[in-house]
Design an enzyme around this catalytic site. Structure first.
Site, PDB file in Angstrom:
ATOM      1  N   ARG A 163       7.538   5.371   0.108  1.00 30.78           N
ATOM      2  CA  ARG A 163       6.199   5.015   0.562  1.00 30.78           C
ATOM      3  C   ARG A 163       6.305   3.784   1.459  1.00 30.78           C
ATOM      4  O   ARG A 163       6.780   2.733   1.012  1.00 30.78           O
ATOM      5  CB  ARG A 163       5.294   4.717  -0.643  1.00 30.78           C
ATOM      6  CG  ARG A 163       3.938   4.185  -0.254  1.00 30.78           C
ATOM      7  CD  ARG A 163       2.996   4.026  -1.451  1.00 30.78           C
ATOM      8  NE  ARG A 163       1.759   3.443  -1.001  1.00 30.78           N
ATOM      9  CZ  ARG A 163       1.333   2.215  -1.301  1.00 30.78           C
ATOM     10  NH1 ARG A 163       2.019   1.431  -2.108  1.00 30.78           N
ATOM     11  NH2 ARG A 163       0.204   1.760  -0.802  1.00 30.78           N
ATOM     12  N   ASN A 186      -1.769   1.513  -8.093  1.00 35.87           N
ATOM     13  CA  ASN A 186      -0.807   0.418  -8.122  1.00 35.87           C
ATOM     14  C   ASN A 186      -1.008  -0.311  -9.449  1.00 35.87           C
ATOM     15  O   ASN A 186      -2.127  -0.773  -9.721  1.00 35.87           O
ATOM     16  CB  ASN A 186      -1.057  -0.558  -6.968  1.00 35.87           C
ATOM     17  CG  ASN A 186      -0.757   0.056  -5.603  1.00 35.87           C
ATOM     18  OD1 ASN A 186      -0.394   1.223  -5.496  1.00 35.87           O
ATOM     19  ND2 ASN A 186      -0.901  -0.743  -4.562  1.00 35.87           N
ATOM     20  N   TYR A 224       0.389  -3.233 -12.100  1.00 39.66           N
ATOM     21  CA  TYR A 224       1.265  -4.373 -12.375  1.00 39.66           C
ATOM     22  C   TYR A 224       0.937  -5.030 -13.709  1.00 39.66           C
ATOM     23  O   TYR A 224       1.794  -5.237 -14.535  1.00 39.66           O
ATOM     24  CB  TYR A 224       1.127  -5.433 -11.267  1.00 39.66           C
ATOM     25  CG  TYR A 224       1.738  -5.004  -9.965  1.00 39.66           C
ATOM     26  CD1 TYR A 224       3.082  -5.233  -9.707  1.00 39.66           C
ATOM     27  CD2 TYR A 224       0.981  -4.360  -8.995  1.00 39.66           C
ATOM     28  CE1 TYR A 224       3.662  -4.834  -8.511  1.00 39.66           C
ATOM     29  CE2 TYR A 224       1.553  -3.953  -7.802  1.00 39.66           C
ATOM     30  CZ  TYR A 224       2.886  -4.193  -7.558  1.00 39.66           C
ATOM     31  OH  TYR A 224       3.457  -3.787  -6.386  1.00 39.66           O
ATOM     32  N   HIS A 253      -2.077  -1.260   5.187  1.00 40.32           N
ATOM     33  CA  HIS A 253      -1.608  -2.183   4.148  1.00 40.32           C
ATOM     34  C   HIS A 253      -1.878  -3.607   4.652  1.00 40.32           C
ATOM     35  O   HIS A 253      -0.972  -4.411   4.814  1.00 40.32           O
ATOM     36  CB  HIS A 253      -0.128  -1.938   3.820  1.00 40.32           C
ATOM     37  CG  HIS A 253       0.283  -2.386   2.439  1.00 40.32           C
ATOM     38  ND1 HIS A 253       0.816  -1.529   1.486  1.00 40.32           N
ATOM     39  CD2 HIS A 253       0.229  -3.593   1.852  1.00 40.32           C
ATOM     40  CE1 HIS A 253       1.092  -2.216   0.378  1.00 40.32           C
ATOM     41  NE2 HIS A 253       0.741  -3.469   0.578  1.00 40.32           N
ATOM     42  N   GLU A 298       2.563   1.891  -6.775  1.00 43.25           N
ATOM     43  CA  GLU A 298       3.340   0.655  -6.883  1.00 43.25           C
ATOM     44  C   GLU A 298       3.436   0.267  -8.348  1.00 43.25           C
ATOM     45  O   GLU A 298       2.465   0.416  -9.100  1.00 43.25           O
ATOM     46  CB  GLU A 298       2.668  -0.525  -6.145  1.00 43.25           C
ATOM     47  CG  GLU A 298       2.713  -0.443  -4.648  1.00 43.25           C
ATOM     48  CD  GLU A 298       2.076  -1.663  -3.965  1.00 43.25           C
ATOM     49  OE1 GLU A 298       2.020  -2.750  -4.576  1.00 43.25           O
ATOM     50  OE2 GLU A 298       1.636  -1.488  -2.814  1.00 43.25           O
ATOM     51  N   GLU A 325      -4.905  -0.912  -1.852  1.00 43.69           N
ATOM     52  CA  GLU A 325      -5.570  -1.942  -2.661  1.00 43.69           C
ATOM     53  C   GLU A 325      -6.759  -2.586  -1.965  1.00 43.69           C
ATOM     54  O   GLU A 325      -6.724  -3.757  -1.579  1.00 43.69           O
ATOM     55  CB  GLU A 325      -4.572  -3.027  -3.082  1.00 43.69           C
ATOM     56  CG  GLU A 325      -3.479  -2.512  -3.985  1.00 43.69           C
ATOM     57  CD  GLU A 325      -2.708  -3.625  -4.691  1.00 43.69           C
ATOM     58  OE1 GLU A 325      -3.061  -4.805  -4.509  1.00 43.69           O
ATOM     59  OE2 GLU A 325      -1.759  -3.315  -5.433  1.00 43.69           O
TER      60      GLU A 325
END
Ligand code: FCB
Length: 452
Positions: A80, A297, A299, A124, A358, A169
């Site tokens: 990606r 994504n 985290y 992005h 991600e 995002e």
């Protein structure tokens, strides 16, 4: 005994790595690329912690062949990356810059020759500066310009790129760029203007979905790559799980929820009051254009919630100061977020195809005397998160693939180069690449299609 079968992923699960244009490419002024808001922002003193810019990045623009070889050595079958809008359209609109497009042609061809499937993100965060000068995401025209750019990418690349992500995002670039001002373009807007920026971001997403459907080869798949706010049940009981689902829906009201439901929630509009975004019914139809998959994504655990007697039926547990974190102070550790994020998306919105677009971690990462980084903290993080992802797939949550952030150390936005997220260490003085211990770990995961 080899692998306990319980930790295997489904056959055909796609393993990959992820990067983004401004963070890795460098070559900021080459081949006609126009400036982006991140060039302007990083050149402004005091904005980036170590005073650096993405001018050189990890020099991926020139070293992409070496980087594709690194991916091949990992055994990954998917990559990606993001396309820099200002490389294709230096002023954001107008005539296509053929030299800018040629880089992505070369990259895509190199990937395909190595047996690696390209997954391209359209945005992005590197908005052409010329569009910022006309109002950036505060202007509805930026969303329209994004649709035109998406159409051109679809015409030029979808003969080889079969998977496209719209915006990366939205929540992060809007809240950090336009509310707290710690990311480009560094603004601190009042609530009404901020709500309108959010609306323009989701509108841009919808316009891009429609543009790619209209202009792309048939069979091109498209969806968002969003960092869903993840509400985790503080204890896994049915009541807390229900509360966590309700909280997740509400916390994502201006992003995933409106995109997947086609309406702003009542609570969101009530809370915004007079500052609520201005929109038409047609806008909502565009925003909710059907997508082929949802990219998440993941985290941090975000928020732990409890079921509550009081409205709205859930309450957030405050994060204790002692809660564990990785090298970035925002990166609290919550492996179960990689279970709950896709499960919530599947349950709340009936999403049938999910990618983890991600997941990864920063670490202090000092090379040892042999030049290798023994990043056992990153290995620990990944093993724990992947165990939870495996739990999700084993229960039938439809996760199709996983993109580890990141292939390489790179320019970590306002943190500059001091914060390292790569599986591969980059010595920025020489641009030498050295795989870390975590690269060996990930190669084993990919080879066995199982958590090791
Ligand atoms: C995400 C961004 C990505 C990277 C990681 C660490 O929010 O999408 O570019 O910076 O965080």
């Amino acid at each position: 005994m080899d692998q306990p079968s319980a930790l295997r992923f489904p056959d055909g699960f796609r393993w990959g790595t992820a990067t983004s244009a401004y963070q890795v490419e460098g070559a900021a002024r080459e081949d006609g690329r126009g400036p982006s808001i991140w060039d302007t922002f990083s050149q402004t003193p005091g904005r980036i912690r170590d005073g650096s810019t993405g001018d050189a990045g990890a020099d991926h623009y020139h070293r992409y062949k070496e980087d594709v070889a690194l991916m091949k050595a990992l055994g990954t079958k998917a990559y990606r990356f993001s396309i820099a809008w200002p490389r294709l359209f230096p002023d954001g609109t107008g005539a296509l810059n053929p030299k800018g497009l040629a880089f992505y042609d070369r990259l895509v061809d190199e990937l395909l020759a190595a047996g690696i499937e390209p997954y391209a993100t359209l945005y992005h965060w590197d908005l052409p500066q010329a569009l910022q000068d006309k109002g950036g995401w505060q202007a509805r025209d930026t969303a329209l310009a994004f649709g035109d750019y998406a159409a051109e990418v679809a015409r030029r690349l979808t003969d080889r790129v079969r998977h496209v992500f719209t915006l990366n995002e939205m929540l992060t670039f809007v809240e950090h760029g336009y509310e707290s001002g710690v990311f480009a373009p560094g603004l601190k807007l009042e609530p009404a203007a901020l709500h309108q920026v959010r609306h323009h971001a989701v509108l841009a997403h919808g316009l891009a979905v429609q543009a790619v459907r209209a202009q792309g080869r048939s069979g091109t798949e498209i969806g968002p790559a969003e960092n869903m706010m993840i509400a985790l049940p503080a204890v896994e009981t049915p009541a807390h799980v229900r509360a966590a689902e309700a909280a997740t829906r509400e916390m994502n009201a201006p992003y995933l929820t409106v995109m997947l439901e086609g309406r702003y929630t009542d609570a969101y509009l009530a809370e915004a009051g007079a500052a609520a975004p201005k929109f038409t019914a047609r806008d909502l139809e565009i925003i909710a254009s059907p997508v082929d998959f949802v990219g998440l994504n993941v985290y941090t655990p975000g928020h732990y919630v409890l079921a509550s007697e009081a409205e709205p039926g859930w309450a957030v547990v405050p994060m204790p100061a002692s809660y564990p974190r990785m090298a970035s102070d925002w990166l609290t550790i919550g492996p179960e977020s990689l279970y709950w994020a896709p499960r919530h998306a599947a349950r709340l919105w009936g999403v049938k195809d999910i990618y983890i677009t991600e997941n990864g971690t920063s670490a202090a990462d000092r090379p040892g005397p042999d030049g290798v980084v023994y990043d056992i903290d990153r290995v620990m993080y990944l093993r724990n998160y992947l165990t939870q992802l495996q739990r999700a797939t084993a229960e039938g949550v439809p996760v199709r693939g996983y993109f580890l952030w990141s292939l390489l150390d790179n320019f970590e936005w306002a943190d500059g180069y001091a914060t390292r997220f790569g599986l591969v260490h980059v010595d920025y003085a020489t641009q030498r690449r050295t795989p870390k211990l975590s690269a060996s770990f990930y190669r084993e995961v990919v080879a066995r299609n199982a958590v090791v």
